[in-house]
Design an enzyme around this catalytic site. Sequence first.
Site, PDB file in Angstrom:
ATOM      1  N   SER A   1      68.219  17.262 -13.992  1.00 49.59           N
ATOM      2  CA  SER A   1      67.702  18.542 -13.495  1.00 49.59           C
ATOM      3  C   SER A   1      67.025  19.399 -14.554  1.00 49.59           C
ATOM      4  O   SER A   1      66.155  20.198 -14.236  1.00 49.59           O
ATOM      5  CB  SER A   1      68.833  19.350 -12.867  1.00 49.59           C
ATOM      6  N   THR A   2      67.431  19.264 -15.804  1.00 50.54           N
ATOM      7  CA  THR A   2      66.882  20.137 -16.837  1.00 50.54           C
ATOM      8  C   THR A   2      66.280  19.329 -17.975  1.00 50.54           C
ATOM      9  O   THR A   2      66.636  18.162 -18.191  1.00 50.54           O
ATOM     10  CB  THR A   2      67.964  21.068 -17.420  1.00 50.54           C
TER      11      THR A   2
END
Length: 91
Positions: A13-14
């Site tokens: 996600s990051t």
Amino acid sequence: MSNRRAAIYTRVSTDSQTTQNQRLELESYCQRQGWSIVGVYDDSGISGTKSDRPGLNRLLKDASQGKMDVVLVWKIDRLARSVVHLLQVLQ
């Protein structure tokens, strides 16, 4: 079953996370099964809630063209974060 063509899909996600552990584990699994890896599709730094992801889009296009026999993901939530989206991907 050997001689399968496998595609690997990874996602985090990051940007501070890495997909390396997912990829290495899935590559090792393919090796144990005797499967060839025909592509690694990566969506680093992209939320699983987004249905429009570059790596996933390429994977779905290649799958529709019969370029692989199986698709491997490290964990199902790497592919989709909702049942509705998962069903769309599977369809």
